[in-house]
Design an enzyme around this catalytic site. Sequence first.
Site, PDB file in Angstrom:
ATOM      1  N   ARG A 122       0.818  -1.204   0.000  1.00 57.42           N
ATOM      2  CA  ARG A 122       0.000   0.000   0.000  1.00 57.42           C
ATOM      3  C   ARG A 122       0.858   1.264   0.000  1.00 57.42           C
ATOM      4  NH1 ARG A 122      -4.122  -0.969   3.893  1.00 57.42           N
ATOM      5  NH2 ARG A 122      -5.255  -1.636   2.042  1.00 57.42           N
ATOM      6  N   TYR A 123       1.871   1.276   0.859  1.00 56.44           N
ATOM      7  CA  TYR A 123       2.738   2.447   0.992  1.00 56.44           C
ATOM      8  C   TYR A 123       3.964   2.285   0.096  1.00 56.44           C
ATOM      9  CZ  TYR A 123      -0.139   3.175   5.167  1.00 56.44           C
ATOM     10  OH  TYR A 123      -1.189   3.354   6.028  1.00 56.44           O
ATOM     11  N   ARG A 126       7.203   0.124   1.847  1.00 57.31           N
ATOM     12  CA  ARG A 126       7.027  -0.964   2.799  1.00 57.31           C
ATOM     13  C   ARG A 126       5.849  -1.836   2.392  1.00 57.31           C
ATOM     14  NH1 ARG A 126       5.806   3.979   4.312  1.00 57.31           N
ATOM     15  NH2 ARG A 126       4.002   4.515   5.621  1.00 57.31           N
ATOM     16  N   CYS A 135      -4.312 -17.483  14.742  1.00 51.57           N
ATOM     17  CA  CYS A 135      -3.926 -16.737  15.939  1.00 51.57           C
ATOM     18  C   CYS A 135      -4.090 -17.641  17.152  1.00 51.57           C
ATOM     19  CB  CYS A 135      -4.799 -15.501  16.130  1.00 51.57           C
ATOM     20  SG  CYS A 135      -4.501 -14.187  14.946  1.00 51.57           S
ATOM     21  N   CYS A 139      -9.586 -12.535  18.288  1.00 51.54           N
ATOM     22  CA  CYS A 139     -10.116 -11.301  18.880  1.00 51.54           C
ATOM     23  C   CYS A 139     -11.428 -10.952  18.197  1.00 51.54           C
ATOM     24  CB  CYS A 139      -9.109 -10.163  18.711  1.00 51.54           C
ATOM     25  SG  CYS A 139      -7.488 -10.505  19.425  1.00 51.54           S
ATOM     26  N   CYS A 142     -11.382  -8.140  15.443  1.00 49.44           N
ATOM     27  CA  CYS A 142     -10.352  -8.260  14.416  1.00 49.44           C
ATOM     28  C   CYS A 142     -10.800  -7.657  13.083  1.00 49.44           C
ATOM     29  CB  CYS A 142      -9.987  -9.730  14.220  1.00 49.44           C
ATOM     30  SG  CYS A 142      -8.665  -9.972  13.015  1.00 49.44           S
ATOM     31  N   ARG A 144      -9.514  -8.451  10.302  1.00 55.19           N
ATOM     32  CA  ARG A 144      -9.399  -9.499   9.273  1.00 55.19           C
ATOM     33  C   ARG A 144     -10.256 -10.710   9.645  1.00 55.19           C
ATOM     34  NH1 ARG A 144      -3.313  -8.525   9.506  1.00 55.19           N
ATOM     35  NH2 ARG A 144      -3.088  -6.673   8.196  1.00 55.19           N
ATOM     36  N   ASP A 303     -12.145  -0.431  12.947  1.00 54.75           N
ATOM     37  CA  ASP A 303     -12.432  -0.485  11.514  1.00 54.75           C
ATOM     38  C   ASP A 303     -13.874  -0.871  11.213  1.00 54.75           C
ATOM     39  OD1 ASP A 303      -9.861   0.208  10.680  1.00 54.75           O
ATOM     40  OD2 ASP A 303      -9.148  -1.863  10.803  1.00 54.75           O
ATOM     41  N   ASP A 340      -7.720   4.099   9.983  1.00 56.33           N
ATOM     42  CA  ASP A 340      -7.264   3.398   8.783  1.00 56.33           C
ATOM     43  C   ASP A 340      -8.352   3.568   7.739  1.00 56.33           C
ATOM     44  OD1 ASP A 340      -5.348   1.981   7.423  1.00 56.33           O
ATOM     45  OD2 ASP A 340      -5.201   0.403   8.918  1.00 56.33           O
ATOM     46  N   LYS A 347      -3.344   4.908   6.943  1.00 58.19           N
ATOM     47  CA  LYS A 347      -3.598   5.488   8.262  1.00 58.19           C
ATOM     48  C   LYS A 347      -3.596   7.014   8.192  1.00 58.19           C
ATOM     49  CE  LYS A 347      -1.288   1.523  10.301  1.00 58.19           C
ATOM     50  NZ  LYS A 347      -0.889   0.985   8.963  1.00 58.19           N
TER      51      LYS A 347
END
Length: 436
Positions: A122-123, A126, A135, A139, A142, A144, A303, A340, A347
């Site tokens: 995206r950036y 990076r 995981c 969570c 989450c 995702r 999100d 985000d 961000k």
Amino acid sequence: MEIFNGTQQALANRIKSDSTISNWKDWQWQLKNSIRTIGQFEKLTGIRFPAKEKEKLNETLEKFPLSITPYYASLISKDNYKNDPVFRQSFANVHELTVLDNELKDPLSEESDSPVEGITHRYPDRVLFHVSNICAMYCRHCTRKRKVGDIDFVPSKEQLRKGIDYIKNTPQVRDVLLSGGDPLMLPDSQIDWLLSELTAIPHVEIVRIGTRMPVVLPYRITDELVSILKKYQPLWINTHFNHPREITASAKEALRRLADGGFPLGNQTVLLADVNDCPRIMKKLVHKLVANRVRPYYLYQCDLSEGLSHFRTPIGKGIEIMESLIGHTTGFAVPTYVIDAPGGGGKIPVMPNYIISWSTNKVVLRNYEGVITTYKEPDHYDNKFCDRNCASCNLELNLEESDEIQSLGIEKLLSDDNDSISLIPEDNERYNRREE
């Protein structure tokens, strides 16, 4: 001799009557005995749900699976579990079945910015490298949720190689963030191999790992794991504490091992309704983090993922919390509050307004106390017009590392990296005669 606390002992004995502290602190034992059904949760915690609520909860788990480590479950306050921040983050909620029109499976458009399997680029400089969808705990907030818990995606070396090859062939990438799922769910040997491949790429300057292991399974941070990670400096590690109660003695030990290993530690907190949407809670959290050598990095607005509307707060709540931190506590204890951007915009920092007004010669500012002051702009400033002709620029554009300043005088004689044994003043008559 190490012993359980009462809650851990009771929970461990319900798993297996002869469980020991060695079992409890074995991260693989914790994963093997993770809580994945409502029945297991009721049996191990002693918490009971009404039949109608259990029906709805089972519907939720059909869409969004459950996984809680016994360690994390042991932190739940049984007497007030419905308001407990650990329970709210780990156990299913019937509100997850409410999916609003503006909620998305992939709210950050990570798939759209994925040039090859496993990579989100995206950036400019990076990439995010998805190395696992699994995981230690799922969570409930989450971003995702569409991927996490997909047991069919535990990447092989061949799958990971696609991401590694993309990074090798994209020289502008200087920073690689390993994410998931949780990268530390991979075996030690695979982590070792992956880091060796990435750090061998000449243009990769740093590697980062995003993990929630110190929060939900601190026993994963073993001496053996730290020894592997230490081979690949500079390595940055970000974790994900959301509430002060998560920073337990075991969590502190995990953070100590990582900090002593030489890794810069950061923390990314998500702002969650009825979990941490309180200035008092957030201030305590950042204080406990910095006391354990973890710098608060981001405070995330929740999100727009499916089924998260019950977790989201107004942005004004986040601004209120930032007002309670900036100026009121240590500067490096203040995270950056970000949204985000939906659609993959990245961000976006969101901060209280400190500039009240602005003219040609002055800026009117206010501080954290409400004191209003002015800053005088310079009377003379030659604005530099950049024509992109670097050869004619008067700025120092040699950006390579400078040579260390050479030692002089007595310092030179004392230096271990210099063979000089004496200092000779200029125009010394005796030495001039020798030269003649």
